[in-house]
Design an enzyme around this catalytic site. Sequence first.
Site, mmCIF file in Angstrom:
data_model
loop_
_atom_site.group_PDB
_atom_site.id
_atom_site.type_symbol
_atom_site.label_atom_id
_atom_site.label_comp_id
_atom_site.label_asym_id
_atom_site.label_seq_id
_atom_site.Cartn_x
_atom_site.Cartn_y
_atom_site.Cartn_z
ATOM 1 N N ASP A 269 0.828 -1.195 0.000
ATOM 2 C CA ASP A 269 0.000 0.000 0.000
ATOM 3 C C ASP A 269 0.863 1.244 0.000
ATOM 4 O OD1 ASP A 269 -2.645 1.252 2.094
ATOM 5 O OD2 ASP A 269 -2.524 1.002 -0.059
ATOM 6 N N ASP A 376 -9.418 -0.771 3.480
ATOM 7 C CA ASP A 376 -8.865 -0.442 4.787
ATOM 8 C C ASP A 376 -9.751 -0.980 5.879
ATOM 9 O OD1 ASP A 376 -8.129 2.764 3.373
ATOM 10 O OD2 ASP A 376 -6.884 0.966 3.456
#
Lengths: 458, 216
Positions: A269, A376
């Site tokens: 990420d 997330d």
Amino acid sequence: MITFMNNSDSEEEPCNERTSLMSAESPPVPSYQDGLQASEAGGAQAHRKRRTGSSRSPNNIADGDMSSLGVPVRETTSENEEEELTLKYGAKHVIMLFVPVTLCMIVVVATIKSVRFYTEKNGQLIYTPFSEDTPSVGQRLLNSVLNTIIMISVIVVMTVFLVLLYKYRCYKFIHGWLILSSLMLLFLFTYIYLGEVLKTYNVAMDYPTLFLVIWNFGAVGMICIHWKGPLQLQQAYLIMISALMALVFIKYLPEWSAWVILGAISIYDLMAVLCPKGPLRMLVETAQERNEPIFPALIYSSAMMWTVGMAKPDTAARGSTQQTWDAAEDGRENHRSPLHADPQRSETRSSGPTRPITSFEELEEEERGVKLGLGDFIFYSVLVGKAAATASGDWNTTLACFVAILIGLCLTLLLLAVFKKALPALPISITFGLIFYFSTDNLVRPFMDTLASHQLYI
Amino acid sequence: RALAVPGRAFFWLVSLLLSSLIWFIAVKASDPRDELLQKGLLIFGVMFSVLLQEAFRFLYYKLLRKAIEGLVALSEDGCSPISIQQMAYVAGVGFGLMSGAFSMINLLADSLGPGTVGIHGDSQLYFLTSAFMTMVLIFLHTFWGILFFHGCEHRRWWEIAAVVVMHLAVSGSTFCNPLYVGSLVPSYVLMAAAATWAYLLSGGSAQNLRRFLLCK
């Protein structure tokens, strides 16, 4: 955009695509910065928000009656106000994100603790082919690392595929993919989940009722997520599908692989969002160039989101996205303040460009929503759920991971306010979560257990 | 304002982490069969943990100070949107909640399951006294937060020292368990003292209290 990844052929497929999507889309964590930015980073939302922000200053000045001093003072006043407002709204937005993240985690932990199904080992995803049943520690470690490599490469491939699709404007394909995958999630996974919950509590339910319930749930969910619906309902659906996804991950990822994957995904990420050639960054930049909104179906937003249909070609100074966004925020503002009449709200829903001017004035003192990628949500919940499922110290560990993740989210949002560009939401939270999980499980648990057995209090 | 609670909880967690790290290392380095040594190590661990908690409270105070100064600098009229007393209260609550949660939640989870309390000759009042003890600790943490921050604000070191001593005393009194009289009673007395002190420090007085009670 990033959101689309869900394909839907197999049960496992959407998991991965979605994962990749989700983590891919953490860049849109963005923008609750209202007024300040001048930088062009961030998602289209950030882009939009900034545009609105910059248009606020002229509005501030234009609106005039604020101070009797000269224009420069007014400007600095408005700047200070904007900064203070940003901080205040920043804090508000942190809270606005705390609630859904907490809810998602609560759902996952409650399910893990009560429904046996999700802690049983019933096979693995095809993306993690190496089993962890080997006797030696080294072999197990190797297998988990290999699993992680495979998983991450699948995610990278999917993300790149998505970026290519977006670059070459295959919108219909993306749409279809998205719809198909949320269909699978809303119907199939919910059916399985409901089945397991009913089994756990030994509640009998006949098939017609089940069909009715699932059909209603799924149909309303599809409409809410992809089209229009009340904001709260949409948020609730997004939370639910994130929780479902997280549960699937918790069930099908073997132990060590799960932890290594969590770590690897936060690194990925970080790289995908911040490196210049990262796929997510390219995605965001392409979206900005074209002034288009990122497909909203898989981003959690605390403000109203509209589907792609709302985006109209640009008119003059600001993008239609911005108008849409303004309209959306306006709509949200209307949603919250009873002063605005309902017709106004329906008007905002239907036509973006027709009210660009008025929406700006109304945006003066209004809050911006915050957006967080569903990936997330999913990974936070996976971390907390795994802690709840596998930690022998039970609730202490879960609680510690929960607090760690919240603090990480706080810090990320703070950094966002400082750097004013798209930031990945995973790394800090996951790092804290992992540190706290392992340390609480191994260090704090014996300490607290000993204290509790002697009934000592610290 | 609500942000301070998880922030506080985090700081408490870190202090707990560090203290258990120290204890763990000490235990691993020592002979596990020596009962007295283990007990002594435990006592040492508890005291050390208390000191660490107070140290982290101080660190948190410093952090909050900086944050408030930043907010004051940003706001146009020079007054901060939140006062240090409110922050002290919230910080104390956060600390207390986290400490209470950690003490209590495993007990609560276990109490849902099967079992009989005290079947092996331990006290039957285990759950009850744990609940009361946790409650008094949460309250105490809240009051200590106010006292501590007040002491730091006005540079009265004796207030800070009093808080630390009180904390040590309360933790120490729990060593009397299962002689609950020895731990619960002093803790409640200390709580009442801390409550009145914090109330007076926050600007309350007997008059305010009377007016409040009589709903004037």
